[in-house]
Design an enzyme around this catalytic site. Structure first.
Site, mmCIF file in Angstrom:
data_model
loop_
_atom_site.group_PDB
_atom_site.id
_atom_site.type_symbol
_atom_site.label_atom_id
_atom_site.label_comp_id
_atom_site.label_asym_id
_atom_site.label_seq_id
_atom_site.Cartn_x
_atom_site.Cartn_y
_atom_site.Cartn_z
ATOM 1 N N GLU A 11 37.543 50.895 44.356
ATOM 2 C CA GLU A 11 36.468 51.332 43.467
ATOM 3 C C GLU A 11 35.135 51.006 44.142
ATOM 4 O O GLU A 11 34.993 49.908 44.707
ATOM 5 C CB GLU A 11 36.541 50.605 42.121
ATOM 6 C CG GLU A 11 35.581 51.214 41.121
ATOM 7 C CD GLU A 11 35.663 50.556 39.732
ATOM 8 O OE1 GLU A 11 36.426 49.592 39.545
ATOM 9 O OE2 GLU A 11 34.942 51.026 38.852
ATOM 10 N N GLY A 32 33.994 40.296 40.916
ATOM 11 C CA GLY A 32 34.859 39.317 40.274
ATOM 12 C C GLY A 32 36.335 39.640 40.434
ATOM 13 O O GLY A 32 37.131 38.786 40.822
ATOM 14 N N ALA A 33 36.698 40.884 40.148
ATOM 15 C CA ALA A 33 38.099 41.277 40.224
ATOM 16 C C ALA A 33 38.213 42.784 40.057
ATOM 17 O O ALA A 33 37.235 43.441 39.704
ATOM 18 C CB ALA A 33 38.917 40.575 39.142
ATOM 19 N N MET A 34 39.422 43.295 40.284
ATOM 20 C CA MET A 34 39.615 44.746 40.231
ATOM 21 C C MET A 34 40.936 45.096 39.568
ATOM 22 O O MET A 34 41.977 44.519 39.897
ATOM 23 C CB MET A 34 39.551 45.291 41.669
ATOM 24 C CG MET A 34 39.751 46.782 41.767
ATOM 25 S SD MET A 34 38.428 47.675 40.900
ATOM 26 C CE MET A 34 39.331 49.120 40.343
ATOM 27 N N GLU A 35 40.865 46.062 38.678
ATOM 28 C CA GLU A 35 41.978 46.382 37.780
ATOM 29 C C GLU A 35 43.010 47.355 38.350
ATOM 30 O O GLU A 35 43.655 48.085 37.581
ATOM 31 C CB GLU A 35 41.395 46.979 36.494
ATOM 32 C CG GLU A 35 40.763 48.391 36.618
ATOM 33 C CD GLU A 35 39.259 48.400 36.856
ATOM 34 O OE1 GLU A 35 38.746 47.381 37.358
ATOM 35 O OE2 GLU A 35 38.618 49.418 36.562
ATOM 36 N N ASN A 36 43.245 47.405 39.670
ATOM 37 C CA ASN A 36 44.227 48.315 40.255
ATOM 38 C C ASN A 36 45.518 48.318 39.436
ATOM 39 O O ASN A 36 46.006 47.266 39.043
ATOM 40 C CB ASN A 36 44.554 47.867 41.673
ATOM 41 C CG ASN A 36 43.318 47.487 42.445
ATOM 42 O OD1 ASN A 36 42.454 48.307 42.668
ATOM 43 N ND2 ASN A 36 43.221 46.218 42.806
ATOM 44 N N GLU A 89 40.347 42.427 33.261
ATOM 45 C CA GLU A 89 41.104 43.311 34.158
ATOM 46 C C GLU A 89 42.384 43.780 33.482
ATOM 47 O O GLU A 89 42.771 44.938 33.609
ATOM 48 C CB GLU A 89 41.422 42.609 35.484
ATOM 49 C CG GLU A 89 40.208 42.044 36.219
ATOM 50 C CD GLU A 89 39.056 43.010 36.401
ATOM 51 O OE1 GLU A 89 39.301 44.235 36.458
ATOM 52 O OE2 GLU A 89 37.893 42.551 36.476
ATOM 53 N N HIS A 143 41.697 46.591 31.101
ATOM 54 C CA HIS A 143 41.451 47.880 31.762
ATOM 55 C C HIS A 143 42.714 48.738 31.843
ATOM 56 O O HIS A 143 42.623 49.947 32.031
ATOM 57 C CB HIS A 143 40.950 47.656 33.187
ATOM 58 C CG HIS A 143 39.459 47.581 33.339
ATOM 59 N ND1 HIS A 143 38.598 48.475 32.734
ATOM 60 C CD2 HIS A 143 38.669 46.757 34.083
ATOM 61 C CE1 HIS A 143 37.341 48.185 33.093
ATOM 62 N NE2 HIS A 143 37.354 47.137 33.896
ATOM 63 N N GLU A 193 33.730 50.282 31.492
ATOM 64 C CA GLU A 193 33.204 48.925 31.669
ATOM 65 C C GLU A 193 32.565 48.369 30.391
ATOM 66 O O GLU A 193 32.800 47.217 30.032
ATOM 67 C CB GLU A 193 32.238 48.870 32.849
ATOM 68 C CG GLU A 193 32.899 49.159 34.203
ATOM 69 C CD GLU A 193 34.075 48.244 34.530
ATOM 70 O OE1 GLU A 193 34.239 47.202 33.864
ATOM 71 O OE2 GLU A 193 34.845 48.585 35.461
HETATM 72 N N1 TRP Z 1 36.152 47.572 38.055
HETATM 73 C C1 TRP Z 1 35.812 46.224 38.455
HETATM 74 C C2 TRP Z 1 35.620 45.473 37.155
HETATM 75 O O1 TRP Z 1 36.547 45.017 36.578
HETATM 76 C C3 TRP Z 1 34.541 46.186 39.245
HETATM 77 C C4 TRP Z 1 34.659 46.044 40.718
HETATM 78 C C5 TRP Z 1 35.473 45.221 41.385
HETATM 79 C C6 TRP Z 1 33.876 46.687 41.700
HETATM 80 N N2 TRP Z 1 35.232 45.328 42.721
HETATM 81 C C7 TRP Z 1 34.259 46.205 42.940
HETATM 82 C C8 TRP Z 1 32.873 47.627 41.654
HETATM 83 C C9 TRP Z 1 33.678 46.619 44.125
HETATM 84 C C10 TRP Z 1 32.290 48.059 42.828
HETATM 85 C C11 TRP Z 1 32.683 47.565 44.052
HETATM 86 O O2 TRP Z 1 34.591 45.394 36.593
HETATM 87 ZN ZN ZN Z 2 35.649 46.138 34.568
#
Ligand code: TRP
Ligand code: ZN
Length: 885
Positions: A127, A267-271, A304, A307, A326
């Site tokens: 993302e 912070g983190a990513m919801e893959n 996450e 999401h 978001e």
């Molecule tokens: N979607 C992520 C969240 O939970 C946001 C995010 C994580 C992101 N890593 C990123 C956005 C790197 C841009 C670039 O909010």
């Molecule tokens: Zn998010």
């Protein structure tokens, strides 16, 4: 790096994709000096775009194209066009398959976008537009596909191979390599793709869904962190249960994985099924993580996880709709945290944060609506406006519809749009349809930037027993130069009698009173509400729970604020009254300082805080919140022209007065709470957080008295506590104290003990970067030479540079401009390493309009120097150019 001037893209230009991807089959061959990516895309013409076969333009950046095939035919370079951003093919039928092979270099990817290495492990961040750095693709969220992913890597270095979905096969390969294949049956956009390969350990647990089926839960970390995963696991199970109970949402795959990585931009990513986290948002145990860190882990794990429905099952049509996922998900995680901990304290923290930081963004050169209508670089729009104000907008929908109506709306939204990529309008439409209401005017919250002001005035008609409140909306200028129309502003309010009791509320057109706290919807630029049936003039309690993200003003005098502090039935507004009282008193001190007069503090502030401190029936966390004076950043935000030095001097004077005059009570409460901390083992629960927060704010006040007993108590706490909350507070108190010898000794002991724990060392850097003692810049520069520091790790940059420029305002804004020059140099250096981080570190310089002419000139000068420094990333270019416009 770009070659030409980056171009803005506009929401109004949105068009559905010409082609769709039904299936994506990926094979990754990971090596130490390169990676090969083979992609097979099963594609077809998008029926929604009509007939004809236009060129197929796949996104791709920094890819070395090795081969390309259309159906079974290998293409020669005459059959396709390839440039820095795309690969153009010419399909000959409505359905076809594209096969590409590319070479990429994760081992030298310092931008931490796409496939990269964090330490010895491979991981991804796609993302918003990172997938195009992995393979040629339609890298846009309205193209949704199933994915099959095979990862092949050296068995010994990378025993764990992960991707989205369910594991469907694995086995040994040649030359000490092995492979694993994962299949994700849910269609998803490419930004939710993830891959991880490394030498990881995991903790495993099981969650039984409401429907009875089990889900395997795994948290993967580097071996030395295996003892710090329990809190995240507990948080995950709580989140899963909460989403079932509050939103009726179950998890959908057989396995849910979290991986912690040290190098991560956010912070983190919801893959899908494979969340990748900044290790700071996963790892927590008493000895190494503060209470705040524990709460952040709980909130980010929840965010996450949530999401999976608000973002993944129902995703965004385009990146202008980012707040669709978001804003909604921040709202969901905030409510979860409120349910798990103290609701009022959570609201206070969130509102203080919003008013300090989002309001500043909304008043600056990057101000944009919750749904932006243009951007140059989407990474710059993961903002406080999209996230926090977006969450406030969802909260207002719930306030207007009520909890039940809101749930009906969210049920309809998830059911109607499952598997789709949709817009903020679709979200509101579901709320409207489920409730039979019209939210047309409300939707202005999505399109108008800037924080509205709401001025309230009162009138009392004693003869008629009528009390009226008149609300006037006004709107700031924003960079788009647009005129604004009235918002729908839900104002929750109550009226207090002389004893502080809530009065029954009866509007002029109502036959009976109902309720003592009500939500009025202010919809006009100027609007009056009349209450009847009153025998004496009441005192209003306005915007309870901060029911709208506005700047409300009402001409309270200080005695009225003290009265509200003690009597308001709304906990949030009791805190808010204290903040308003503090602001009035501090602004008076600031003016005295500017006139060169001696400080003269209104004793009512001390009296009010003394009353709070003496009240043993209050939640200690509330006492701690009420004792916290508005921060320097907030005082800056509400100033016309912020006088950094006067703000700092005034606030420190007030703090010292509070400490001296309330010393006995602060001591009593410090000692009682420290005694309890000594007697009980650490627990990460709201009750314990509350106790420690009061204990620690008391200690930081007490140190201002210079009393030697306080130094002894601080050293005792530093040395003998069993947790990072107490230890770090003691360290921070020493760092901000005049006791240089003790400070140096504590810093050294701390670093020696924790040198192998990067997250703890981040805290060590932050505490020093935030110290307002003179010589801040020199200290930060020296710390950058410390072996634990590196510009390549975003957490380190945030801990040292971010904390200095964002929190150490007196040092950063030094009148000679040295702080600005330092930050600009760093941004120029970071621009080449990691554009997203470079651009985020720029934020303090974009606030130049808040300062005096001399500082404005210095800040603008540095922005101009960055602009002229050579080839800027689109990230940095956008922020700098808009700041100077
Ligand atoms: N979607 C992520 C969240 O939970 C946001 C995010 C994580 C992101 N890593 C990123 C956005 C790197 C841009 C670039 O909010
Ligand atoms: Zn998010």
């Amino acid at each position: 790096m770009r070659t030409e001037q980056p171009q803005a893209i506009y929401l109004k230009d949105y068009q559905a994709p010409e082609y769709l991807i039904d299936e994506t089959h990926l094979t990754f061959e990971l090596f130490e000096d390169h990676t090969l990516v083979h992609a097979q895309l099963v594609m077809r013409r998008n029926p929604a775009r009509g007939t004809g076969l236009p060129a197929l333009v796949l996104d791709g950046q920094q890819l070395e194209l090795l081969s390309v095939q259309l159906d079974d035919q290998t293409l020669s370079s005459a059959d396709y066009q390839c440039d820095d951003n795309s690969l153009t093919l010419h399909p000959r039928g409505e359905q076809f398959t594209v096969d590409t092979s590319v070479r990429i270099h994760p081992e030298s990817n310092t931008a931490l976008e796409g496939l990269y290495k964090s330490g010895s492990m491979f991981c991804t961040q796609c993302e918003a537009e990172g997938f195009r750095k992995i393979t040629y693709y339609l890298d846009r969220p309205d193209v949704m596909s199933t994915f099959t992913t095979t990862v092949i890597a050296e068995q010994h270095r990378y025993p764990v191979l992960l991707s989205n979905g369910n594991p469907v096969g694995s086995g040994p390969g040649e030359d000490g390599r092995h492979w694993a294949t994962w299949e994700d049956p849910f269609k998803k956009p490419a930004y939710l793709f993830a891959l991880v390969a490394g030498d990881l350990w995991c903790v495993e647990d099981v969650f039984t869904r409401q429907s009875g089926r089990d889900v395997t839960l795994r948290i993967y970390v580097e071996p030395e962190n295996i003892d710090k995963c329990q809190h995240a696991m507990v948080s995950l199970k709580k989140s899963m249960r909460w989403d079932e109970e509050v939103y009726g949402r179950e998890y959908d795959l057989d396995i849910f994985m979290i991986v912690a990585v040290n190098d991560f931009n956010m912070g983190a990513m919801e893959n899908k099924g494979l969340n990748i986290f900044n290790s700071s948002c996963v790892l927590a145990r008493a000895e190494t993580a503060t209470d705040a860190a524990h709460q952040r882990v709980e909130a980010v794990v929840a965010h996450e996880y949530f999401h999976n429905w608000s973002g993944n099952r129902v995703t965004c049509r385009d990146w202008f709709q980012l707040s669709l996922k978001e804003g909604f998900t921040v709202f969901r995680d905030a409510e979860f945290s409120a349910d798990m901990n103290s609701r009022t304290v959570k609201r206070i923290e969130d509102v203080a944060y919003l008013r300090t930081h989002q309001f500043a963004e909304d008043a600056g050169p990057m101000a944009h609506p919750v749904r932006p209508d243009s951007f140059i670089e989407i990474s710059n729009f993961y903002t406080l406006t999209v996230y926090e104000k977006g969450s406030e907008v969802v909260r207002m929908v719930r306030t207007l519809l009520g909890a039940e109506g809101f749930r009906k709306g969210s049920d309809l939204y998830f059911e109607r749009h499952d598997g789709q990529a949709v817009t903020c309008d679709d979200f509101i439409q579901a709320m409207e349809d489920a409730n039979g209401v019209d939210l047309t005017q409300f939707k202005r919250w999505y399109v108008q930037a800037g924080t509205p002001r709401l001025a309230v005035s009162e009138a009392w008609d004693a003869a008629a027993g009528r009390y009226s409140l008149t609300f006037r909306q006004s709107y700031p200028q924003t960079p788009d130069g647009r005129d604004k129309l009235p918002f729908v502003i839900p104002v929750e309010l109550g009226l207090l009698d002389a004893e502080g009791q809530d009065l029954p509320l009866q509007l002029a057109d109502e036959t009976t009173a109902h309720g003592t706290s009500r939500v009025l919807a202010v919809t006009e630029a100027e609007q009056t509400f009349v209450f009847q049936g009153l025998t004496a003039k009441p005192l209003p309690s306005l915007l309870r729970g901060f029911s709208a993200p506005v700047k409300l003003s009402f001409p309270y005098d200080r005695d009225q604020l003290m009265f509200l502090m003690q009597h308001d039935s709304d906990g949030f507004n009791r805190w808010e009254a204290g903040q308003q009282l503090s602001v009035q008193v501090l602004q008076e001190l600031i003016a005295q300082h500017q006139r060169g007069e001696a400080f003269n503090l209104d004793p009512r502030l001390i009296q009010a805080l003394g009353t709070v401190l003496a009240d043993e029936t209050l939640d200690p966390a509330m006492v701690a919140e009420m004792l916290s004076l508005p921060g320097e950043a907030y005082l800056t935000e509400i100033s016309q022209v912020a006088d950094v030095d006067a703000i700092h001097a005034a606030r420190e004077f007030a703090r010292t007065q509070i400490a001296e005059q309330l010393q006995p009570r602060l001591w009593a409460r410090y000692q009682a709470n420290r005694a309890q901390s000594r007697e009980t083992a650490y627990v990460a629960s709201a009750e314990h957080f509350a106790r420690r927060s009061l204990q620690n704010i008391a200690l930081s006040y007490l140190m201002l008295t210079g009393n030697p007993d306080v130094l002894a108590a601080t050293l005792e706490q530093f040395e003998h506590c069993d947790n990072m909350t107490e230890r770090l507070t003691a360290l921070a108190v020493l760092v901000n104290s005049p006791f240089t010898a003790e400070r140096a000794k504590a810093l050294e002991a701390f670093a020696e003990h924790f040198k192998d724990n990067p997250l703890v060392m981040d805290q060590w850097f932050s505490v020093q970067a935030g110290s307002t003692q003179p010589g801040g810049l020199a200290r930060v520069k020296a710390l950058m030479q410390h072996p634990a520091f590196t510009l390549k790790n975003p957490n380190k940059v945030r801990a040292l540079i971010g904390a200095f420029a964002g929190q150490n305002l007196v040092n950063f804004h030094a009148a000679d401009g040295s702080g600005y020059r330092f930050l600009a140099d760093l941004v120029i250096e970071l621009n080449a390493l990691n554009p997203q981080i470079a651009s985020r570190q720029l934020a303090p310089l974009t606030r130049w309009r808040k300062y005096d002419d001399a500082r404005q000139a210095l800040m603008k000068g540095e922005l101009e120097r960055i602009l002229a420094s050579g080839s800027l990333s689109s990230d940095v270019y956008e922020v700098v150019s808009k700041s100077l416009a």
